[in-house]
Design a protein around this motif. Sequence first.
Motif, mmCIF file in Angstrom:
data_model
loop_
_atom_site.group_PDB
_atom_site.id
_atom_site.type_symbol
_atom_site.label_atom_id
_atom_site.label_comp_id
_atom_site.label_asym_id
_atom_site.label_seq_id
_atom_site.Cartn_x
_atom_site.Cartn_y
_atom_site.Cartn_z
ATOM 1 N N SER A 85 0.828 -1.209 0.000
ATOM 2 C CA SER A 85 0.000 0.000 0.000
ATOM 3 C C SER A 85 0.859 1.255 0.000
ATOM 4 C CB SER A 85 -0.922 -0.004 1.223
ATOM 5 O OG SER A 85 -1.741 -1.147 1.234
ATOM 6 N N LEU A 86 1.902 1.257 0.817
ATOM 7 C CA LEU A 86 2.765 2.431 0.931
ATOM 8 C C LEU A 86 3.505 2.701 -0.378
ATOM 9 C CD1 LEU A 86 3.808 4.636 2.804
ATOM 10 C CD2 LEU A 86 5.591 3.058 3.569
ATOM 11 N N ASN A 87 4.055 1.666 -0.982
ATOM 12 C CA ASN A 87 4.781 1.851 -2.237
ATOM 13 C C ASN A 87 3.848 2.221 -3.388
ATOM 14 O OD1 ASN A 87 7.927 1.015 -2.356
ATOM 15 N ND2 ASN A 87 6.912 -0.003 -0.635
ATOM 16 N N GLN A 97 1.169 14.667 -12.741
ATOM 17 C CA GLN A 97 -0.004 15.485 -12.421
ATOM 18 C C GLN A 97 -0.119 15.792 -10.931
ATOM 19 O OE1 GLN A 97 -0.034 12.357 -13.546
ATOM 20 N NE2 GLN A 97 -1.930 11.243 -13.083
ATOM 21 N N PHE A 98 0.588 15.012 -10.086
ATOM 22 C CA PHE A 98 0.551 15.264 -8.647
ATOM 23 C C PHE A 98 1.822 15.965 -8.169
ATOM 24 C CE2 PHE A 98 -1.968 11.303 -9.300
ATOM 25 C CZ PHE A 98 -3.216 11.866 -9.066
ATOM 26 N N GLY A 99 2.941 15.541 -8.697
ATOM 27 C CA GLY A 99 4.193 16.243 -8.450
ATOM 28 C C GLY A 99 4.707 16.203 -7.023
ATOM 29 N N VAL A 100 4.366 15.162 -6.274
ATOM 30 C CA VAL A 100 4.881 15.053 -4.910
ATOM 31 C C VAL A 100 6.349 14.630 -4.962
ATOM 32 C CG1 VAL A 100 4.640 13.880 -2.688
ATOM 33 C CG2 VAL A 100 2.602 14.461 -4.025
ATOM 34 N N LYS A 101 7.177 15.283 -4.167
ATOM 35 C CA LYS A 101 8.606 14.975 -4.126
ATOM 36 C C LYS A 101 8.954 14.329 -2.784
ATOM 37 C CE LYS A 101 9.253 17.103 -8.081
ATOM 38 N NZ LYS A 101 9.540 16.346 -9.326
ATOM 39 N N TYR A 102 9.748 13.272 -2.833
ATOM 40 C CA TYR A 102 10.189 12.596 -1.621
ATOM 41 C C TYR A 102 11.715 12.580 -1.564
ATOM 42 C CZ TYR A 102 5.429 10.646 -1.569
ATOM 43 O OH TYR A 102 4.068 10.484 -1.562
ATOM 44 N N GLU A 103 12.237 12.553 -0.354
ATOM 45 C CA GLU A 103 13.665 12.299 -0.205
ATOM 46 C C GLU A 103 13.915 10.842 -0.574
ATOM 47 O OE1 GLU A 103 15.146 13.252 3.637
ATOM 48 O OE2 GLU A 103 14.357 15.302 3.630
ATOM 49 N N GLN A 104 14.825 10.618 -1.492
ATOM 50 C CA GLN A 104 15.042 9.274 -2.001
ATOM 51 C C GLN A 104 15.438 8.299 -0.901
ATOM 52 O OE1 GLN A 104 14.185 8.446 -5.130
ATOM 53 N NE2 GLN A 104 14.480 6.343 -4.412
ATOM 54 N N VAL A 107 12.316 6.963 0.629
ATOM 55 C CA VAL A 107 11.665 5.990 -0.251
ATOM 56 C C VAL A 107 12.404 4.660 -0.189
ATOM 57 C CG1 VAL A 107 11.065 5.439 -2.641
ATOM 58 C CG2 VAL A 107 10.771 7.780 -1.785
ATOM 59 N N ASN A 108 13.728 4.729 -0.238
ATOM 60 C CA ASN A 108 14.538 3.507 -0.190
ATOM 61 C C ASN A 108 14.335 2.749 1.118
ATOM 62 O OD1 ASN A 108 15.577 4.149 -2.695
ATOM 63 N ND2 ASN A 108 17.461 5.066 -1.888
ATOM 64 N N LYS A 109 14.130 3.500 2.185
ATOM 65 C CA LYS A 109 13.943 2.885 3.503
ATOM 66 C C LYS A 109 12.709 1.990 3.534
ATOM 67 C CE LYS A 109 13.250 4.120 8.380
ATOM 68 N NZ LYS A 109 13.089 5.240 9.348
ATOM 69 N N HIS A 110 11.719 2.330 2.712
ATOM 70 C CA HIS A 110 10.452 1.594 2.735
ATOM 71 C C HIS A 110 10.259 0.702 1.508
ATOM 72 C CE1 HIS A 110 9.061 3.699 6.290
ATOM 73 N NE2 HIS A 110 9.423 4.839 5.741
ATOM 74 N N LYS A 111 11.331 0.423 0.794
ATOM 75 C CA LYS A 111 11.228 -0.482 -0.345
ATOM 76 C C LYS A 111 10.813 -1.876 0.117
ATOM 77 C CE LYS A 111 14.233 1.438 -3.935
ATOM 78 N NZ LYS A 111 15.478 1.235 -4.722
ATOM 79 N N ILE A 112 10.142 -2.577 -0.764
ATOM 80 C CA ILE A 112 9.727 -3.952 -0.456
ATOM 81 C C ILE A 112 10.940 -4.864 -0.600
ATOM 82 C CG2 ILE A 112 8.196 -5.842 -1.102
ATOM 83 C CD1 ILE A 112 6.318 -3.721 -2.325
ATOM 84 N N SER A 113 11.301 -5.533 0.479
ATOM 85 C CA SER A 113 12.459 -6.427 0.452
ATOM 86 C C SER A 113 12.059 -7.894 0.330
ATOM 87 C CB SER A 113 13.307 -6.230 1.718
ATOM 88 O OG SER A 113 12.529 -6.450 2.883
ATOM 89 N N ASP A 114 10.806 -8.183 0.602
ATOM 90 C CA ASP A 114 10.284 -9.547 0.514
ATOM 91 C C ASP A 114 10.088 -9.907 -0.967
ATOM 92 O OD1 ASP A 114 8.364 -11.712 0.327
ATOM 93 O OD2 ASP A 114 7.865 -11.379 2.424
ATOM 94 N N VAL A 115 10.788 -10.928 -1.449
ATOM 95 C CA VAL A 115 10.727 -11.313 -2.866
ATOM 96 C C VAL A 115 9.301 -11.673 -3.275
ATOM 97 C CG1 VAL A 115 11.526 -12.979 -4.585
ATOM 98 C CG2 VAL A 115 13.130 -12.069 -2.886
ATOM 99 N N PHE A 116 8.609 -12.398 -2.416
ATOM 100 C CA PHE A 116 7.235 -12.791 -2.723
ATOM 101 C C PHE A 116 6.330 -11.569 -2.839
ATOM 102 C CE2 PHE A 116 2.950 -13.796 -1.127
ATOM 103 C CZ PHE A 116 2.546 -14.706 -2.087
ATOM 104 N N LEU A 117 6.444 -10.631 -1.897
ATOM 105 C CA LEU A 117 5.610 -9.429 -1.941
ATOM 106 C C LEU A 117 5.946 -8.555 -3.142
ATOM 107 C CD1 LEU A 117 5.177 -8.155 1.737
ATOM 108 C CD2 LEU A 117 3.528 -9.336 0.284
ATOM 109 N N THR A 118 7.203 -8.541 -3.551
ATOM 110 C CA THR A 118 7.587 -7.785 -4.746
ATOM 111 C C THR A 118 6.849 -8.314 -5.968
ATOM 112 O OG1 THR A 118 9.784 -7.294 -3.852
ATOM 113 C CG2 THR A 118 9.509 -7.128 -6.240
ATOM 114 N N GLU A 119 6.763 -9.631 -6.068
ATOM 115 C CA GLU A 119 6.049 -10.243 -7.190
ATOM 116 C C GLU A 119 4.560 -9.897 -7.143
ATOM 117 O OE1 GLU A 119 5.571 -14.659 -9.299
ATOM 118 O OE2 GLU A 119 6.707 -14.425 -7.436
ATOM 119 N N ILE A 120 3.973 -9.974 -5.951
ATOM 120 C CA ILE A 120 2.559 -9.631 -5.795
ATOM 121 C C ILE A 120 2.330 -8.157 -6.132
ATOM 122 C CG2 ILE A 120 0.700 -9.321 -4.106
ATOM 123 C CD1 ILE A 120 1.034 -12.203 -4.891
#
Length: 208
Positions: A85-87, A97-104, A107-120
């Motif tokens: 949901s977060l990603n 069209q939204f133009g929201v900027k994040y500190e990279q 974003v990296n801190k909340h990347k999906i690390s679970d291989v299965f969830l990445t596929e989903i």
Amino acid sequence: MLPGVHSDIGGCYVNNNEEKVDLYEEHENDGKNCERFRNILIEEGWYKPEEIVVHKFTYPHKYGVNTKYLLVGTRRLFSTYDKISLNTMFHYSQQEQFGVKYEQKRVNKHKISDVFLTEIYNQLKNYMNACSILRNTYIEEYNQSNSSGDYLSKIKTLHYEDFVDLEKLKILRNQYLHWSASATKTGYGPRVGKVSNAKERTRNIQYG
């Protein structure tokens, strides 16, 4: 990001915590509806057979005995589905069209690390993109004619199950998705109180 699924982005769920839920309650019919619902939930992948049982309770009184049947599910769940949901919010909010900027680094801190969830996540993103493409087509039509035409009927033909590998969906349901409704807790009752399959047990979905 799945219809009818409760995912707490705030992180109140504890990883690998036991979830015990009263799924269905009946007072007649020898618990047959409990058994029917049990079979449905096993087939859909929510529970393994040993994780879901029907309990019988008897309450004697001076006029006889009252009987209650209660379907109870017990699982241990990962709390990491909220990353999807977060990603997804990251993905859409950063579009032009939204133009929201994040500190990279955030974003990296909340990347999906679970291989299965990445596929989903990638499979669900295909579903969400299909909804977005259809919606954008009708936005253009609406701007020209002030009518959304048959958009609502068209968007309802897109279903997430058509974009997700069904065997992996069963794993997702069993190991990651919390069941927030309860048949016995006040205020937590399911929206659909009858025995039904997943496509009928949906909440009010804002399509597209």
